[in-house]
Write a protein that holds these residues in place. Sequence first.
Motif, short mmCIF file in Angstrom:
data_model
loop_
_atom_site.label_atom_id
_atom_site.label_comp_id
_atom_site.label_asym_id
_atom_site.label_seq_id
_atom_site.Cartn_x
_atom_site.Cartn_y
_atom_site.Cartn_z
N SER A 140 49.08 26.29 39.64
CA SER A 140 47.65 25.77 38.35
C SER A 140 46.33 25.29 38.88
N MET A 141 46.75 23.83 39.54
CA MET A 141 45.75 22.92 39.98
C MET A 141 45.01 24.07 41.08
N PHE A 142 45.35 24.98 41.54
CA PHE A 142 44.74 25.71 42.62
C PHE A 142 43.79 26.91 42.71
N ASN A 143 44.32 27.49 40.54
CA ASN A 143 43.77 28.79 39.85
C ASN A 143 42.25 27.29 39.35
N VAL A 144 42.58 26.70 38.35
CA VAL A 144 41.51 25.58 38.22
C VAL A 144 39.97 25.36 38.79
N THR A 145 40.67 24.86 40.08
CA THR A 145 39.73 24.05 41.13
C THR A 145 39.23 25.69 41.54
N ASP A 146 39.45 26.96 41.97
CA ASP A 146 39.01 28.47 42.10
C ASP A 146 37.88 29.04 41.06
N GLN A 147 38.76 28.78 39.59
CA GLN A 147 37.94 29.76 38.62
C GLN A 147 36.48 28.49 38.10
N THR A 148 37.20 27.23 37.87
CA THR A 148 35.77 26.36 38.20
C THR A 148 34.51 26.72 39.14
N ILE A 149 34.97 26.66 40.43
CA ILE A 149 34.19 26.68 41.18
C ILE A 149 33.38 27.84 40.98
N GLN A 150 33.53 29.10 40.80
CA GLN A 150 33.23 30.71 40.19
C GLN A 150 32.13 30.35 39.11
N ILE A 151 32.66 29.56 38.59
CA ILE A 151 31.93 29.37 37.29
C ILE A 151 30.63 28.70 38.03
N ALA A 152 30.68 27.58 38.31
CA ALA A 152 29.61 26.44 38.15
C ALA A 152 28.92 26.95 39.60
N ALA A 153 29.38 27.55 40.62
CA ALA A 153 28.09 27.76 42.06
C ALA A 153 27.98 28.87 42.02
N TYR A 154 27.41 29.71 41.28
CA TYR A 154 26.62 30.34 40.78
C TYR A 154 25.34 29.77 40.19
N PRO A 155 25.17 29.06 38.89
CA PRO A 155 24.25 28.73 38.67
C PRO A 155 23.58 27.18 39.65
N LEU A 156 24.59 26.84 40.31
CA LEU A 156 24.00 25.65 41.51
C LEU A 156 23.11 26.75 42.39
N GLY A 157 24.11 27.66 42.60
CA GLY A 157 23.31 28.34 43.99
C GLY A 157 21.97 28.64 43.26
N SER A 158 21.86 28.87 42.33
CA SER A 158 20.67 29.40 41.34
C SER A 158 19.67 28.32 41.64
N PHE A 159 19.90 27.13 41.59
CA PHE A 159 19.14 26.10 40.80
C PHE A 159 18.66 25.72 42.55
N LEU A 160 20.06 25.62 43.47
CA LEU A 160 19.43 24.82 44.99
C LEU A 160 18.13 25.92 45.86
N ILE A 161 18.27 27.35 44.98
CA ILE A 161 17.69 28.58 46.23
C ILE A 161 16.08 28.04 45.31
N ILE A 162 15.69 27.72 44.40
CA ILE A 162 14.63 27.12 44.03
C ILE A 162 13.87 26.24 44.46
N SER A 163 15.49 25.21 44.79
CA SER A 163 14.45 23.96 45.04
C SER A 163 14.39 23.96 46.27
N TRP A 164 15.57 24.05 47.60
CA TRP A 164 15.20 23.97 49.44
C TRP A 164 14.94 25.59 49.47
N ASP A 165 15.17 26.84 48.62
CA ASP A 165 14.57 28.24 49.42
C ASP A 165 16.13 28.38 49.95
N ALA A 166 16.22 30.08 50.11
CA ALA A 166 17.30 30.67 51.03
C ALA A 166 18.27 29.92 52.21
N THR A 167 17.31 29.35 53.01
CA THR A 167 17.82 28.39 54.22
C THR A 167 18.29 27.60 54.03
N GLY A 168 17.81 27.07 52.74
CA GLY A 168 18.60 25.13 53.04
C GLY A 168 19.65 25.52 52.34
N LEU A 169 20.49 26.58 51.30
CA LEU A 169 21.73 26.99 51.00
C LEU A 169 22.46 27.40 51.99
#
Length: 402
Positions: A140-169
């Motif tokens: 359950s802990m593994f799945n909670v972590t995985d799903q949280t990453i799936q939810i948070a990583a895409y908006p986080l990645g989009s924010f970092l793309i704007i801040s750093w560009d694709a190469t920085g990511l």
Amino acid sequence: MLKRKRDCREKSFRNFLWFGQSQADLADVLYIVALISILYAQNSSPVLLSCIPFTITTAKFLSSFTVPFLIDRYRAKRILVVSQLLKTSVLSMFFLWHMSLISMLCCVALIAFFDGWAAPVQSSMLPHLVDKEKLLKWNSMFNVTDQTIQIAAYPLGSFLIISWDATGLLWLSFSLFSLSIVFMQSIRINAHSSKTKQKQGLKEGWTLIWHYPRLRVLLVMEVLEGMAAGVWASAIVYVFVKEILNKNEAWWGYINSSFFVGTVLGGFVLLKISVKQEKSLYHIVTLGSLLLGSLLSGFFTLLFGVMPAPFLSLLLSFAIGIALQISATCSYTLTQTAVPLEKLSKVLSATLSVSYVTFGLSVLLLGAVASLNVTAAFLTAGGLIVISGCVGLFLRNYALAN
């Protein structure tokens, strides 16, 4: 002494395997976000972008057939570390020269292929690192972590793309990959796999599934629920939102987000259950949770199709996420305790190959149904999951009788 040994094993899992794999999972999402940004800048065709998930699924499916041969030759920890090392090496190629579309997709395929080794090996290591009665908790802990990453990583990645560009990511992904190698190398485990002849290695997982009645039933449930899973593919939900709910694209995002938040909550529900359950009732509680999760997710999916109201659809997608997470985690936990530990990774590689095939077929078949009537697609999926729940009822009755 025994308690100290158990604490040491659990600490090894918690501090090294769990944390190292979480970093790798986050890096997997971030580098895909960077790659999508690069490809979109070069050519904004949605068809080309859709090649990425197709390439990843195909590569992982092919990878699942190589896992039994690796297990017969190398320790689980070594496979996990080498898998991550090869993924990191391939990712470094993005920094060495300017890549064409074909070159990028080849790198994506290689990273996904090597990543395909990690899932069954990692899951087979878990029973070596924690007590059987704690498997449901840590799954359950593994799945909670995985799903949280799936939810948070895409908006986080989009924010970092704007801040750093694709190469920085990409550099951030490379750093996370590298750090995860260090953590995985630090895992302390003494696990051996059974050795088989080369010709027998590929079929041993299937032989074991056939030999153990519980695994046969769980595989049938995996196929049925895998064939239903494609209804939650983005394209089908998008059509449902536009044609049935008569809402704009924002509601497509709301429903998807509601589903994934539900999967996270489902993990927390299982955590609560696993903490309170008695050791003597471990299998009965896990089987009961599997049955309840399957039947409820099927029932809610049927309601989702026949009661198309925007806010009700949000609530139902949330409930479906909870129920499916409970069902999937319990099924996984029961598989981990069904066979001797040294044979587990071969069983898991076989079941993973089934999940890749059934999901791919599901997207195609339910997509065809949805092109005719999108409501019928959800009714078909709900019916398949209810049937899976009935199969789960047979498994529970079998367990009680034995």
